[in-house]
Scaffold this active site. Structure first.
Site, PDB file in Angstrom:
ATOM      1  N   ASP A   1       4.056   9.412  -1.470  1.00 42.36           N
ATOM      2  CA  ASP A   1       2.831   8.796  -0.958  1.00 42.36           C
ATOM      3  C   ASP A   1       2.409   7.686  -1.905  1.00 42.36           C
ATOM      4  O   ASP A   1       2.434   7.874  -3.134  1.00 42.36           O
ATOM      5  CB  ASP A   1       1.697   9.827  -0.839  1.00 42.36           C
ATOM      6  CG  ASP A   1       0.866   9.623   0.418  1.00 42.36           C
ATOM      7  OD1 ASP A   1       0.816   8.480   0.901  1.00 42.36           O
ATOM      8  OD2 ASP A   1       0.281  10.597   0.906  1.00 42.36           O
TER       9      ASP A   1
ATOM     10  N   HIS B   1       0.790  -1.227   0.000  1.00 44.46           N
ATOM     11  CA  HIS B   1       0.000   0.000   0.000  1.00 44.46           C
ATOM     12  C   HIS B   1       0.826   1.284   0.000  1.00 44.46           C
ATOM     13  O   HIS B   1       0.248   2.370   0.006  1.00 44.46           O
ATOM     14  CB  HIS B   1      -0.936   0.011   1.217  1.00 44.46           C
ATOM     15  CG  HIS B   1      -2.065  -0.967   1.117  1.00 44.46           C
ATOM     16  ND1 HIS B   1      -3.272  -0.659   0.539  1.00 44.46           N
ATOM     17  CD2 HIS B   1      -2.163  -2.263   1.527  1.00 44.46           C
ATOM     18  CE1 HIS B   1      -4.068  -1.703   0.592  1.00 44.46           C
ATOM     19  NE2 HIS B   1      -3.419  -2.697   1.179  1.00 44.46           N
TER      20      HIS B   1
END
Length: 472
Positions: A372, A165
């Site tokens: 991110d 993730h």
């Protein structure tokens, strides 16, 4: 076929009214899948928790089982606060200066991963002993890199998926870890590894080739006779939920109150966990530079920075908290005049309904992480602001770091380099003055992408690919 999910966090939480789904996109996406397929969710029980080791959920239908792996304080500190948060997290985000490669962290990580894998194997063997079909395994994120290898050793024909993730760094960065090759071997025991972007997937394939000598053909990695595919499967938000929050009774009034409380100025909004990967200090410096370059904006624009407390007690995070306090105080001390404060710093947690009101009130979302994996705040803002515009409100604009996964998908955003203070300031000025017609056009682009990446669609797409891999 039933499903055994392995993740750091449990999908349900105790509330005064009984058990409820945990907050966050992963539980939202995967609970319906588990309720439909049946199976189990293997998660951690922290040292201060008193939750049951095994329980069925939902209570009235018992669609699946939650199996918790209890951790004592020392192993929790070394596995979670140590290896996960002080090694793998900063390295994945290219912030090598924060990496602390302690041997005790590695030893605890391996031991805890083995316990998670054995808990998952126990669930599968119970199914097999009862005459049921062997379940599919789906392992989640950087906390569990060694789990697939142990599952494969216990059940050689298991179907195993893994989802990463966060960003996967370039191979020359990942190889900094003393345990890099062991961690790669652990993940390569999977049949399918998913990433948010094709760039992350390609970095993973290159790491397997460069560090282990694996054979890479297209998306397929072959290592020690086993084939693993590395694919991009971008995740999104629960779109229906956030659009519903934007349309809820009182939502527009709550947004209007926020604007009124801030004196009717234009609002630049940041929403983040207090984390050094989010670029918070550089964002504050960029806003200070904006005030230097555009003195005519004084009294007309305020930065509202929401920073949710995170990983308190970890020295790097405690230091960041002090620096953020100092930066907001410095900027306000330098520029505040009368009732106008250029920075409104909110070091606290807000629920999703409150965040939706802030999204609706904002003129510009300022989303500038240093790295991110995806950044779902950008998705949330686009979803809420689009509904607001559709219902007659003023549409917002999104300024987004080009170093996020979301930048690959949200074409209507203004992309920026989070390290470029002058560039951030100029782009912010442009976004604040953007004509309404262009705001609406950009939001329409983003809304289409956000809906296509809905978190429920993400889960379905990944599992369909994993099922297809097992049929080859």
């Amino acid at each position: 076929m039933s499903l055994v999910l392995v993740a750091n966090r449990a999908p349900i939480r105790p509330t005064p009214d009984g058990w409820a789904p945990s907050l966050g996109g992963l539980a939202s996406a995967l609970l319906p899948v588990l309720e439909d397929r049946g199976g189990a969710w293997v998660a951690m029980r922290g040292p201060d928790e008193e939750t049951p080791l095994t329980q069925t959920y939902p209570p009235e239908t018992a669609a699946f089982t939650v199996r918790r792996v209890p951790l004592e304080e020392p192993e929790f500190e070394a596995f979670y606060q140590g290896m996960a948060n002080r090694v793998l997290w900063p390295l994945s985000h290219y912030l090598v200066e924060h990496v602390e490669p302690d041997r005790s962290f590695r030893d605890a990580y391996r031991a805890v991963n083995r316990r998670f894998a054995h808990a998952a194997l126990d669930v599968a063997r119970t199914d097999l002993a009862a005459g049921r079909e062997q379940p599919t395994f789906w392992v989640q994120d950087y906390h569990m890199m060694l789990v697939p290898e142990t599952i494969r050793a216990g059940l050689p024909d298991a179907r195993i998926g893994f989802f990463w993730h966060v960003p996967w760094p370039a191979s020359e960065v990942f190889r900094i870890l003393p345990s890099a090759r062991d961690l790669l071997r652990g993940m390569l025991a999977s049949d399918l590894v998913g990433f948010h972007t094709e760039g992350y997937a390609e970095n993973f394939r290159e790491s397997a080739r460069d560090l282990l000598g694996a054979k890479v053909e297209g998306e397929t990695i072959t290592f020690e006779g086993h084939r693993c595919r590395a694919e991009s499967h971008p995740i999104g938000i629960d779109v229906e939920r956030f659009e519903g929050l934007a349309m809820a009774p009182g939502a527009a009034e709550m947004a209007a109150e926020i604007r009124e409380d801030l004196g009717g100025v234009q609002i630049v909004l940041g929403v983040d966990r207090l984390d050094y990967t989010k670029g918070l200090l550089l964002r504050m410096e960029a806003f200070e530079r904006f005030l230097e370059l555009y003195p005519e904006r004084h009294g007309e624009v305020s930065l509202v920075q929401i920073a949710t407390p995170s990983r308190t007690g970890v020295p790097a995070y405690d230091q960041l908290k002090r620096e953020m306090d100092e930066a907001s105080g410095r900027i306000n001390g330098r520029y505040a005049k009368g009732a106008w404060a250029p920075v409104r710093y909110r070091y606290q947690s807000f629920d999703q309904a409150e965040l939706a009101a802030y999204y609706q009130a904002a003129d510009v979302a300022f989303v500038t992480p240093l790295r991110d994996g995806m950044n779902l705040v950008a998705h949330e803002f686009a979803a809420v602001s689009a509904v607001c515009a559709e219902r007659g409100g003023r549409p917002g604009a999104l300024v987004l770091s080009e170093l996020t996964g979301a930048a690959d998908y949200l074409d209507g955003a203004f992309l920026v380099n989070p390290y470029d203070a002058d560039g951030l300031a100029r782009t912010l000025d442009t976004a604040l003055d953007l004509p309404e017609t262009e705001r609406r056009a950009r939001l329409s682009q983003m809304r289409e992408a956000v809906r296509d990446l809905d978190v429920h669609v993400w889960a379905q797409r990944f599992l369909e690919s994993l099922d297809a891999e097992g049929e080859d």
